[in-house]
Design a protein around this motif. Sequence first.
Motif, short mmCIF file in Angstrom:
data_model
loop_
_atom_site.label_atom_id
_atom_site.label_comp_id
_atom_site.label_asym_id
_atom_site.label_seq_id
_atom_site.Cartn_x
_atom_site.Cartn_y
_atom_site.Cartn_z
N ALA A 176 2.18 9.75 6.92
CA ALA A 176 3.61 9.89 6.62
C ALA A 176 3.87 9.60 5.14
O ALA A 176 4.63 10.32 4.48
CB ALA A 176 4.43 8.96 7.50
N ALA A 177 3.24 8.54 4.61
CA ALA A 177 3.45 8.18 3.20
C ALA A 177 2.86 9.23 2.27
O ALA A 177 3.49 9.62 1.27
CB ALA A 177 2.84 6.82 2.92
N LEU A 196 -6.38 10.69 2.86
CA LEU A 196 -5.96 10.25 4.19
C LEU A 196 -7.13 9.66 4.96
O LEU A 196 -7.00 8.60 5.60
CB LEU A 196 -5.34 11.41 4.97
CG LEU A 196 -4.94 11.11 6.42
CD1 LEU A 196 -3.90 10.00 6.48
CD2 LEU A 196 -4.42 12.39 7.10
N ALA A 197 -8.28 10.31 4.88
CA ALA A 197 -9.46 9.79 5.57
C ALA A 197 -9.85 8.41 5.04
O ALA A 197 -10.21 7.51 5.81
CB ALA A 197 -10.63 10.77 5.40
N ALA A 238 -0.29 8.56 -4.69
CA ALA A 238 -1.51 9.34 -4.49
C ALA A 238 -1.20 10.70 -3.87
O ALA A 238 -1.79 11.72 -4.25
CB ALA A 238 -2.48 8.56 -3.59
N GLY A 239 -0.26 10.72 -2.93
CA GLY A 239 0.13 11.99 -2.32
C GLY A 239 0.75 12.93 -3.33
O GLY A 239 0.51 14.15 -3.31
N SER A 240 1.55 12.38 -4.24
CA SER A 240 2.21 13.23 -5.24
C SER A 240 1.22 13.76 -6.28
O SER A 240 1.47 14.80 -6.90
CB SER A 240 3.31 12.44 -5.95
OG SER A 240 2.77 11.47 -6.83
N LEU A 241 0.10 13.05 -6.48
CA LEU A 241 -0.87 13.44 -7.50
C LEU A 241 -2.02 14.29 -6.94
O LEU A 241 -2.85 14.77 -7.71
CB LEU A 241 -1.46 12.19 -8.16
CG LEU A 241 -0.48 11.34 -8.98
CD1 LEU A 241 -1.14 10.04 -9.40
CD2 LEU A 241 0.02 12.10 -10.19
N ALA A 242 -2.08 14.45 -5.62
CA ALA A 242 -3.17 15.22 -5.01
C ALA A 242 -3.13 16.66 -5.53
O ALA A 242 -2.09 17.30 -5.54
CB ALA A 242 -3.07 15.19 -3.50
N ALA A 243 -4.30 17.17 -5.95
CA ALA A 243 -4.37 18.50 -6.54
C ALA A 243 -4.40 19.60 -5.49
O ALA A 243 -4.07 20.75 -5.78
CB ALA A 243 -5.62 18.60 -7.43
N SER A 244 -4.81 19.25 -4.26
CA SER A 244 -4.94 20.27 -3.23
C SER A 244 -4.85 19.61 -1.85
O SER A 244 -5.02 18.38 -1.73
CB SER A 244 -6.29 20.98 -3.36
OG SER A 244 -7.35 20.06 -3.14
N ALA A 287 0.81 -1.22 0.00
CA ALA A 287 0.00 0.00 0.00
C ALA A 287 0.85 1.27 0.00
O ALA A 287 0.40 2.30 -0.50
CB ALA A 287 -0.94 0.01 1.20
N VAL A 288 2.05 1.20 0.54
CA VAL A 288 2.87 2.42 0.65
C VAL A 288 3.17 3.03 -0.72
O VAL A 288 3.07 4.27 -0.88
CB VAL A 288 4.17 2.13 1.42
CG1 VAL A 288 5.13 3.32 1.34
CG2 VAL A 288 3.85 1.82 2.88
N PRO A 289 3.55 2.25 -1.75
CA PRO A 289 3.78 2.89 -3.06
C PRO A 289 2.54 3.61 -3.59
O PRO A 289 2.64 4.69 -4.17
CB PRO A 289 4.14 1.69 -3.97
CG PRO A 289 4.71 0.67 -3.04
CD PRO A 289 3.91 0.81 -1.79
#
Length: 308
Positions: A150-151, A54-55, A40-46, A33-35
């Motif tokens: 953290a991820a 995260l939720a 997903a964190g790098s692609l988040a628009a805002s 799941a970490v990758p």
Amino acid sequence: MDLSQISESLQRDAVWVVFLNVLLQQAGLPVPAVPTLLLAGSLAASPSQLANILAAAIVASVLADWMWYLAGRAFGYRVLAGLCRLSINPGSCVNQTEARFIRWGLGSLVVAKFIPGFSTVAPPIAGALRMGLPGFLLAAAAGAALWAGAALAAGWLLRQEVHSLVGVLDRQSGGALLVLLGIVAIWLGWKLWQKYRFRKLAAVPHITPDELLAAQAAQRPLLLLDLRGPAMVAENGAIVGATLAEHDRLLDAVGDWPKDQLIVTLCACPEDAGAIQAARRLLDADYQTVRPLKGGYEAWLATANANP
């Protein structure tokens, strides 16, 4: 589907992709799941989208932990034993897991996600030990928030580097596949080497339940160390004449027992792994005659019931 298409799909349905990925991993499937969280964190628009992802990760993780908690509460110690039997290396999954969980309490659930292996066994142990559900859910949620957060934060802060890496992997998909297969092969080889080491470790003389009962009946001086976890002892009762012991405090349990007299170690774990490890430690501490009980608690119980 190439990596760029996967990235587009993740960007479009990030919440659901992360939810399903985390749920499957925390349910025990070998799905990393970490990758996914990093991407997903790098692609988040805002920041608001990042919070939604995260939720989703927290809800999925807590849901899986809750299911394992209920399984532990309903079936007790058998759930942990079943999980340990799935391990490639049974020596890495023994009763000290429960002892450490008891020692750390709720805090163990907060850090469990960062400890490989412990993340899966901690929730059923909590259920087997009848930990209060509100406290369990709160600690599980806090641990999931730290782990997933953290991820995701790393992906958000290093989004340029993550995107560059995805681009390189996309252009060199063949080479990336070989690297991935190499990493998997190294991991599997390491696990199989651990299993081989355990097989060598297990080459220590055992004692059978019949021999143990005969020695006790003949009143031969012996020390029987019961390495079962507290949940199983509470569930099935103590063994008359046995001394409860923990792997982390093994020498304290032995006390001033003479080093030339028989010590028998007993556990309720796959392939007698815990009893063998304890026997090896005592032999290394110059105790001369230490024997793991062949078949563990179940074999002892069957023999004791057949010879009341």
